[in-house]
Design a protein around this motif. Structure first.
Motif, PDB file in Angstrom:
ATOM      1  N   PRO A 185       0.830  -1.214   0.000  1.00  0.00           N
ATOM      2  CA  PRO A 185       0.000   0.000   0.000  1.00  0.00           C
ATOM      3  C   PRO A 185       0.859   1.256   0.000  1.00  0.00           C
ATOM      4  CG  PRO A 185      -0.709  -1.568   1.710  1.00  0.00           C
ATOM      5  CD  PRO A 185       0.604  -2.058   1.207  1.00  0.00           C
ATOM      6  N   LYS A 186       0.361   2.295  -0.649  1.00  0.00           N
ATOM      7  CA  LYS A 186       1.051   3.579  -0.662  1.00  0.00           C
ATOM      8  C   LYS A 186       0.847   4.279   0.679  1.00  0.00           C
ATOM      9  CE  LYS A 186       2.341   3.175  -4.955  1.00  0.00           C
ATOM     10  NZ  LYS A 186       3.774   2.915  -5.276  1.00  0.00           N
ATOM     11  N   MET A 187       1.892   4.916   1.141  1.00  0.00           N
ATOM     12  CA  MET A 187       1.829   5.641   2.407  1.00  0.00           C
ATOM     13  C   MET A 187       1.161   6.989   2.169  1.00  0.00           C
ATOM     14  SD  MET A 187       5.071   6.145   4.937  1.00  0.00           S
ATOM     15  CE  MET A 187       4.985   7.081   6.464  1.00  0.00           C
ATOM     16  N   ARG A 188       0.112   7.273   2.941  1.00  0.00           N
ATOM     17  CA  ARG A 188      -0.687   8.485   2.729  1.00  0.00           C
ATOM     18  C   ARG A 188      -0.426   9.537   3.811  1.00  0.00           C
ATOM     19  NH1 ARG A 188      -5.381   9.861   5.142  1.00  0.00           N
ATOM     20  NH2 ARG A 188      -6.724  11.405   4.124  1.00  0.00           N
ATOM     21  N   ALA A 189      -0.443   9.127   5.081  1.00  0.00           N
ATOM     22  CA  ALA A 189      -0.257  10.060   6.198  1.00  0.00           C
ATOM     23  C   ALA A 189       0.493   9.367   7.320  1.00  0.00           C
ATOM     24  CB  ALA A 189      -1.601  10.584   6.694  1.00  0.00           C
ATOM     25  N   TYR A 190       1.183  10.163   8.111  1.00  0.00           N
ATOM     26  CA  TYR A 190       2.012   9.618   9.191  1.00  0.00           C
ATOM     27  C   TYR A 190       1.983  10.563  10.382  1.00  0.00           C
ATOM     28  CZ  TYR A 190       6.507   8.510  11.543  1.00  0.00           C
ATOM     29  OH  TYR A 190       7.489   8.225  12.454  1.00  0.00           O
ATOM     30  N   VAL A 191       1.572  10.031  11.543  1.00  0.00           N
ATOM     31  CA  VAL A 191       1.627  10.784  12.794  1.00  0.00           C
ATOM     32  C   VAL A 191       2.683  10.136  13.679  1.00  0.00           C
ATOM     33  CG1 VAL A 191       0.407  11.594  14.831  1.00  0.00           C
ATOM     34  CG2 VAL A 191      -0.813  11.409  12.649  1.00  0.00           C
ATOM     35  N   ARG A 239      17.174   9.406   3.052  1.00  0.00           N
ATOM     36  CA  ARG A 239      16.051  10.352   3.098  1.00  0.00           C
ATOM     37  C   ARG A 239      15.426  10.602   1.726  1.00  0.00           C
ATOM     38  NH1 ARG A 239      17.958  16.066   2.317  1.00  0.00           N
ATOM     39  NH2 ARG A 239      16.218  16.744   3.611  1.00  0.00           N
ATOM     40  N   ASP A 240      16.206  10.451   0.660  1.00  0.00           N
ATOM     41  CA  ASP A 240      15.644  10.651  -0.676  1.00  0.00           C
ATOM     42  C   ASP A 240      14.794   9.477  -1.121  1.00  0.00           C
ATOM     43  OD1 ASP A 240      17.730   8.864  -0.954  1.00  0.00           O
ATOM     44  OD2 ASP A 240      18.480   9.737  -2.824  1.00  0.00           O
ATOM     45  N   ARG A 241      14.653   8.460  -0.250  1.00  0.00           N
ATOM     46  CA  ARG A 241      13.793   7.316  -0.544  1.00  0.00           C
ATOM     47  C   ARG A 241      12.515   7.338   0.286  1.00  0.00           C
ATOM     48  NH1 ARG A 241      17.837   2.335   0.036  1.00  0.00           N
ATOM     49  NH2 ARG A 241      15.905   1.191  -0.368  1.00  0.00           N
ATOM     50  N   PHE A 242      12.357   8.369   1.117  1.00  0.00           N
ATOM     51  CA  PHE A 242      11.089   8.500   1.828  1.00  0.00           C
ATOM     52  C   PHE A 242       9.989   8.738   0.789  1.00  0.00           C
ATOM     53  CE2 PHE A 242       7.786  10.765   4.219  1.00  0.00           C
ATOM     54  CZ  PHE A 242       7.667   9.952   5.334  1.00  0.00           C
ATOM     55  N   PRO A 243       8.822   8.109   0.938  1.00  0.00           N
ATOM     56  CA  PRO A 243       7.771   8.240  -0.088  1.00  0.00           C
ATOM     57  C   PRO A 243       7.360   9.692  -0.314  1.00  0.00           C
ATOM     58  CG  PRO A 243       7.234   6.517   1.487  1.00  0.00           C
ATOM     59  CD  PRO A 243       8.417   7.234   2.052  1.00  0.00           C
ATOM     60  N   LYS A 244       7.040  10.017  -1.534  1.00  0.00           N
ATOM     61  CA  LYS A 244       6.586  11.363  -1.872  1.00  0.00           C
ATOM     62  C   LYS A 244       5.113  11.541  -1.497  1.00  0.00           C
ATOM     63  CE  LYS A 244       9.725  12.327  -5.713  1.00  0.00           C
ATOM     64  NZ  LYS A 244       9.822  12.664  -7.165  1.00  0.00           N
ATOM     65  N   ASN A 245       4.764  12.786  -1.216  1.00  0.00           N
ATOM     66  CA  ASN A 245       3.369  13.212  -1.018  1.00  0.00           C
ATOM     67  C   ASN A 245       2.712  12.635   0.228  1.00  0.00           C
ATOM     68  OD1 ASN A 245       3.479  14.707  -3.457  1.00  0.00           O
ATOM     69  ND2 ASN A 245       3.112  12.819  -4.602  1.00  0.00           N
ATOM     70  N   VAL A 246       3.508  12.303   1.233  1.00  0.00           N
ATOM     71  CA  VAL A 246       2.961  11.877   2.521  1.00  0.00           C
ATOM     72  C   VAL A 246       2.822  13.107   3.416  1.00  0.00           C
ATOM     73  CG1 VAL A 246       3.321  10.448   4.571  1.00  0.00           C
ATOM     74  CG2 VAL A 246       4.090   9.637   2.321  1.00  0.00           C
ATOM     75  N   LYS A 247       1.676  13.284   4.049  1.00  0.00           N
ATOM     76  CA  LYS A 247       1.544  14.382   5.005  1.00  0.00           C
ATOM     77  C   LYS A 247       1.962  13.874   6.383  1.00  0.00           C
ATOM     78  CE  LYS A 247      -3.425  13.880   6.013  1.00  0.00           C
ATOM     79  NZ  LYS A 247      -4.696  14.616   6.176  1.00  0.00           N
ATOM     80  N   VAL A 248       2.755  14.675   7.086  1.00  0.00           N
ATOM     81  CA  VAL A 248       3.391  14.238   8.326  1.00  0.00           C
ATOM     82  C   VAL A 248       3.059  15.197   9.467  1.00  0.00           C
ATOM     83  CG1 VAL A 248       5.592  13.720   9.466  1.00  0.00           C
ATOM     84  CG2 VAL A 248       5.297  13.213   7.015  1.00  0.00           C
ATOM     85  N   LEU A 249       2.655  14.627  10.591  1.00  0.00           N
ATOM     86  CA  LEU A 249       2.443  15.384  11.826  1.00  0.00           C
ATOM     87  C   LEU A 249       3.369  14.812  12.886  1.00  0.00           C
ATOM     88  CD1 LEU A 249       0.962  17.400  13.688  1.00  0.00           C
ATOM     89  CD2 LEU A 249      -0.757  15.614  14.082  1.00  0.00           C
ATOM     90  N   ASN A 250       4.195  15.671  13.479  1.00  0.00           N
ATOM     91  CA  ASN A 250       5.166  15.260  14.493  1.00  0.00           C
ATOM     92  C   ASN A 250       4.731  15.809  15.853  1.00  0.00           C
ATOM     93  OD1 ASN A 250       7.420  14.371  15.841  1.00  0.00           O
ATOM     94  ND2 ASN A 250       8.877  15.684  14.776  1.00  0.00           N
ATOM     95  N   ILE A 251       4.325  14.897  16.744  1.00  0.00           N
ATOM     96  CA  ILE A 251       3.855  15.273  18.079  1.00  0.00           C
ATOM     97  C   ILE A 251       4.928  14.914  19.101  1.00  0.00           C
ATOM     98  CG2 ILE A 251       2.176  14.731  19.879  1.00  0.00           C
ATOM     99  CD1 ILE A 251       0.099  14.289  17.688  1.00  0.00           C
ATOM    100  N   TYR A 252       5.277  15.879  19.951  1.00  0.00           N
ATOM    101  CA  TYR A 252       6.254  15.601  21.001  1.00  0.00           C
ATOM    102  C   TYR A 252       5.840  16.322  22.278  1.00  0.00           C
ATOM    103  CZ  TYR A 252       8.160  20.174  19.590  1.00  0.00           C
ATOM    104  OH  TYR A 252       8.306  21.501  19.274  1.00  0.00           O
TER     105      TYR A 252
END
Length: 281
Positions: free
Chosen positions: A159-165, A206-219
């Protein structure tokens, strides 16, 4: 005599047909699931726990998501030998959730964790019709996601990666395990100094991270002067920016402060759960 010849011919035909059938069977891909396919939905959201964690680490986040209209349909449990077992009621829903459990939950080999996550996503693609995935990960679960993402960005049967929290990600180390408060400094582009071995590996990919993924970083910041959530320095968490920027569709950071922002308390914090739900759905 004619009858005997007919019997011989018939027997030879049976042998040929049986042999052809056996050859066809042997030539089929070994990774094709033998179970009947059940589509759970085009886009599934996977929840991953952290070091020494389990179902309890993501149950609160999942329950909150279900109150927002999502449905947990499956639990994928990975045994120590890497075999995945599936539990739950697989059915088609609009917002399916898959909870991921690593039985070897203290394994520091992030490449191995990524391999286990690859197996899960391959089966989601083949058995359950999933074509896109979102990831919600806490602590060590983020390392599984990042190593998985950089190793499989163009794989046609995943599956294509769409979003990542990312929640409480220790991308550049953990306090007390090679890091200490205020040690990590971030450059304007987010690159940390000093980088640990795992971060350096991810930075090279890092240039192999999937394109067009929206990312939210919570800390989290427990507000005790350590600039950390008590376990992970904020700059270790924030070093994710360098690993995804330029490839991700968007990158956002969200900081939580106080006792409920402690490393393990973050996955029990209702405001964190709300932020996750708003971002994914």
């Amino acid at each position: 005599m004619k009858l005997k010849r007919w019997v011989v011919i018939a027997f030879a035909a049976v042998v040929v047909i049986a042999g052809a059938g056996w050859y066809w069977y042997q030539e089929q891909p070994t990774d094709t699931p033998t179970t009947e396919k059940t589509t759970i939905g085009q886009t599934a959201t996977l929840y991953l726990h952290g070091y020494s964690g389990g179902a309890g680490s993501t149950n609160t986040l999942i329950r909150h998501a279900e109150q927002s209209g999502a449905t947990k349909v499956l639990t994928a449990t990975v045994a120590k030998n890497g075999k995945v077992s599936w539990q739950g009621n697989a059915r088609h829903v609009s917002k399916p959730i898959v909870q991921v459990i690593f039985q070897d939950n203290v394994n520091p080999d992030y490449a191995k964790l990524a391999g286990w996550l690859t197996t899960i996503n391959r089966e989601l693609y083949q058995r359950y019709g999933v074509r896109q995935v979102n990831f919600v990960a806490h602590s060590m679960g983020n390392m599984a996601v990042m190593f998985y993402a950089t190793q499989n960005s163009d794989h046609p049967k995943l599956p294509k990666m769409r979003a990542y929290v990312a929640i409480a990600g220790h991308f550049d180390g953990i306090i007390g395990m090679g890091d200490e408060p205020h040690r990590i400094k971030l450059a304007p582009n987010g690159y940390p100094t000093p980088p640990d071995e795992n971060y350096a590996t991810l930075a090279r990919m890092r240039d192999r991270f999937p394109k067009n993924v929206k990312v939210l970083n919570i800390y989290g910041d427990v507000d005790d002067g350590s600039d950390s959530d008590g376990r992970v320095a904020n700059n270790s968490s924030r070093s994710l920016q360098y690993l995804v920027e330029g490839r991700a569709a968007s990158y956002q950071e969200k900081e939580f402060v106080g006792k409920k922002a402690q490393h393990s308390a973050l996955h029990e914090n209702p405001q964190v759960a709300k932020a996750v739900d708003n971002f994914i759905w």
